[in-house]
Each structure stands twice: as structure tokens, then as C-alpha cells.
Write a protein that holds these residues in place. Structure first.
Motif, PDB file in Angstrom:
ATOM      1  N   ARG A 104     -45.011 -39.913 -96.046  1.00  0.00           N
ATOM      2  CA  ARG A 104     -43.847 -39.031 -96.001  1.00  0.00           C
ATOM      3  C   ARG A 104     -42.957 -39.233 -97.225  1.00  0.00           C
ATOM      4  O   ARG A 104     -42.732 -40.368 -97.649  1.00  0.00           O
ATOM      5  CB  ARG A 104     -43.033 -39.294 -94.734  1.00  0.00           C
ATOM      6  N   VAL A 119     -41.001 -34.494 -95.859  1.00  0.00           N
ATOM      7  CA  VAL A 119     -42.149 -33.763 -96.385  1.00  0.00           C
ATOM      8  C   VAL A 119     -43.387 -34.652 -96.254  1.00  0.00           C
ATOM      9  O   VAL A 119     -43.410 -35.767 -96.783  1.00  0.00           O
ATOM     10  CB  VAL A 119     -41.960 -33.385 -97.873  1.00  0.00           C
ATOM     11  N   TRP A 120     -44.394 -34.168 -95.528  1.00  0.00           N
ATOM     12  CA  TRP A 120     -45.647 -34.901 -95.376  1.00  0.00           C
ATOM     13  C   TRP A 120     -46.610 -34.485 -96.477  1.00  0.00           C
ATOM     14  O   TRP A 120     -46.831 -33.293 -96.700  1.00  0.00           O
ATOM     15  CB  TRP A 120     -46.291 -34.598 -94.026  1.00  0.00           C
ATOM     16  N   ASP A 159     -49.277 -30.383 -99.320  1.00  0.00           N
ATOM     17  CA  ASP A 159     -48.148 -30.412 -98.397  1.00  0.00           C
ATOM     18  C   ASP A 159     -48.670 -30.113 -96.996  1.00  0.00           C
ATOM     19  O   ASP A 159     -49.105 -29.000 -96.712  1.00  0.00           O
ATOM     20  CB  ASP A 159     -47.114 -29.366 -98.821  1.00  0.00           C
ATOM     21  N   THR A 219     -46.834 -30.806 -94.204  1.00  0.00           N
ATOM     22  CA  THR A 219     -45.673 -30.883 -93.307  1.00  0.00           C
ATOM     23  C   THR A 219     -45.837 -29.962 -92.106  1.00  0.00           C
ATOM     24  O   THR A 219     -45.569 -30.353 -90.965  1.00  0.00           O
ATOM     25  CB  THR A 219     -44.377 -30.508 -94.068  1.00  0.00           C
ATOM     26  N   TYR A 220     -46.284 -28.742 -92.376  1.00  0.00           N
ATOM     27  CA  TYR A 220     -46.393 -27.781 -91.289  1.00  0.00           C
ATOM     28  C   TYR A 220     -47.459 -28.196 -90.286  1.00  0.00           C
ATOM     29  O   TYR A 220     -47.298 -28.030 -89.080  1.00  0.00           O
ATOM     30  CB  TYR A 220     -46.696 -26.400 -91.857  1.00  0.00           C
ATOM     31  N   LYS A 230     -48.272 -31.251 -89.540  1.00  0.00           N
ATOM     32  CA  LYS A 230     -47.688 -32.325 -88.744  1.00  0.00           C
ATOM     33  C   LYS A 230     -46.696 -31.771 -87.721  1.00  0.00           C
ATOM     34  O   LYS A 230     -46.609 -32.251 -86.594  1.00  0.00           O
ATOM     35  CB  LYS A 230     -46.980 -33.326 -89.656  1.00  0.00           C
ATOM     36  N   GLN A 231     -45.944 -30.745 -88.150  1.00  0.00           N
ATOM     37  CA  GLN A 231     -44.978 -30.131 -87.250  1.00  0.00           C
ATOM     38  C   GLN A 231     -45.699 -29.486 -86.062  1.00  0.00           C
ATOM     39  O   GLN A 231     -45.272 -29.620 -84.908  1.00  0.00           O
ATOM     40  CB  GLN A 231     -44.162 -29.087 -87.996  1.00  0.00           C
TER      41      GLN A 231
END
Length: 271
Positions: A79, A88-89, A109, A111-112, A114-115
Motif C-alpha cells: 500500500r 493506493v494498492w 493499481d 486499489t479497486y 482490493k475495494q
């Protein structure tokens, strides 16, 4: 045929960078600044580790030592902190060049991704709780199911294509922004969110389920619980009532029970 590698470097949507064994960026493409929110002056003047999330710093430093020893890195996830404080992952693939004491790194990226994994985890827990709008949702969609959808379970629609599009990601970010804007309101309802997004409630139900396979009400609860977790992590609040109010729950007992079921720990223990 002559390839313009500099042009390729500049337009790549992935984060491309060359950083030295000294821990500083030597060359980066625009995606790095765009993803992390810092300008090039800020990125070049600080060590790469200064942008890493504190909780991932120890492991990231260990991986850096591995690279310096001459070992490549494949799909390493850690992260980073955006300039605005958000997480941000990134998933890294890096190759060291020992004779030049530099490392070539490519990061995606995620992040999404992971979200969505967190949405899925929390919504699975919430699935044990009665969804008051489930029957209403089933009635809305049962006669109007698009061809690219399949039915899994009772009234539960899933995308055949699991990977969300960029437009899906953008729209869900808007949904989350609308919830966060009004999260403290006990009477937050789908009518209010629909108005924010300029959609009918019918369209709202169908779109959320199309992307995530859950109802909008469940997604609202997911976001509210994330808000509660963020409030606790900030260290600014000391009582369960304060946290519950931020997340939009009038009953401290109900909120505490829900938080325990989702995160496996008591709010009081964290506070």
C-alpha cells in the motif's frame, strides 16, 4: 521498424519507474504522479519508502533488500499513501540491474480490486442479516433481467463478467461519495442517493446488483462500516456513540453488534 520507447513509457497506464539502490526515483512515467497525487518534484526529492503505507513499510524494505541482492520481484502487493491521505494498492514486478545499481519496476493499481474484495467480504457477513429490501428488489428485476446476467441464489444477480469496467469503477466511486456525503444522517435512504446520482431507484437497484451482485442498501451498510473503521483509526473519537453517529447508526447496541460480526472485534476494544 523503429519504436519510440520514450513515447511508450509516457503513455503507459501502468506505473513505470526506475529507482536506485539509494531508495530514490530516477525516472518515472506520468502514471506515477497521477496515481499518487504528488508532482514530480515531490516524488524525486523523497525516498520511495516515504510514500509507502506505514503498516507495509517493514515488509517493503525487506523486499527492497531482496532486490538489491539481485533477486527479482513478481506480483508483490503493498500500500502507498496518496497525497490526499487515501490508500493506493499497487502490485509490483521489479527487476534489479546490479551493475548500474538501479531497479526497473512496473506497478499496477489494484486499489479497486482490493475495494471489491472488501465489499464482497463484508456483504457476505451482512448476508446473514435480513435485507428488508430484498423482496422489493426481486420484484423489480424478475421481469427485466438482461441477457448478460445469470441468477445465483434467490433473487441474487451476478455479472457473468466479473472484472468491472472503468465506467463501473467511476460510477461506484460516485455512489460511495454520495453515501459519505450524507452518512451521518440516520434517515439516509435510496431516494436521497438516487437523487444525487440522477437515477431512479429501479435503475439504482439494477446497476449496483449488475456490478457487485448485492443490493444498494447492503452496499450503503458496507460503506458506513468502512466509515466507522476509518473514524476509529483516526484516533479522534473516544466513544461508541460518536463512531455510531458518524456511520449513521442511531442504536449503539445494533452498531456494536454489526461491527463485531463484520470485523470480529468489539468497538470498545479498539477505542
Amino acid at each position: 521498424m523503429v519504436f519510440d520507447l520514450e513515447f511508450f513509457f509516457e503513455i503507459s497506464p501502468d506505473l513505470l519507474c526506475i529507482y536506485g539502490f539509494d531508495g530514490y526515483f530516477k525516472k518515472i512515467n506520468p502514471a506515477v504522479s497521477k496515481t499518487l497525487g504528488y508532482d514530480n518534484t515531490e516524488l524525486f526529492s523523497s525516498q520511495v519508502s516515504s510514500f509507502v503505507h506505514p503498516e507495509d513499510l517493514l515488509l517493503s524494505n525487506h523486499k527492497m533488500e531482496t532486490l538489491i541482492d539481485g533477486h527479482s520481484l513478481l506480483n508483490f502487493e503493498n500500500r502507498y499513501l496518496h497525497k490526499d491521505g487515501s490508500v493506493v494498492w499497487l502490485s509490483w514486478t521489479s527487476v534489479p540491474i546490479k551493475k548500474d545499481e538501479v531497479i526497473f519496476g512496473i506497478a499496477k493499481d489494484i486499489t479497486y480490486k482490493k475495494q471489491l474484495e472488501e465489499y464482497d467480504r463484508i456483504s457476505s457477513v451482512l448476508g446473514m442479516i435480513n435485507d428488508d429490501h430484498h423482496k422489493r428488489f426481486k420484484k423489480i428485476v424478475k421481469n427485466d433481467i438482461p441477457k448478460n446476467l445469470s441468477i445465483n441464489g434467490i433473487g441474487n444477480i451476478k455479472r457473468v463478467k466479473d472484472e468491472p469496467t472503468y465506467s463501473d469503477q467511476f460510477w461506484l466511486n460516485q455512489f460511495e461519495a454520495a453515501v459519505r456525503k450524507h452518512a451521518g444522517k440516520i434517515d439516509l435512504n435510496l431516494e436521497l442517493i438516487s437523487g444525487e446520482l440522477a437515477l431512479s431507484q429501479r435503475q439504482l437497484f439494477r446497476r449496483v446488483n449488475l456490478i457487485l451482485g448485492i443490493t444498494p442498501n447492503k452496499l450503503v451498510r458496507v460503506i458506513r462500516l468502512q466509515l466507522a473503521w476509518e473514524a476509529i483509526a483516526s484516533g479522534k473519537y473516544r466513544t461508541i456513540k460518536e463512531i455510531a453517529n458518524i456511520a449513521g447508526y442511531s442504536s449503539r447496541t445494533h452498531f456494536s453488534k454489526l461491527f463485531r460480526e463484520v470485523y470480529g472485534i468489539n468497538v470498545s476494544d479498539l477505542l
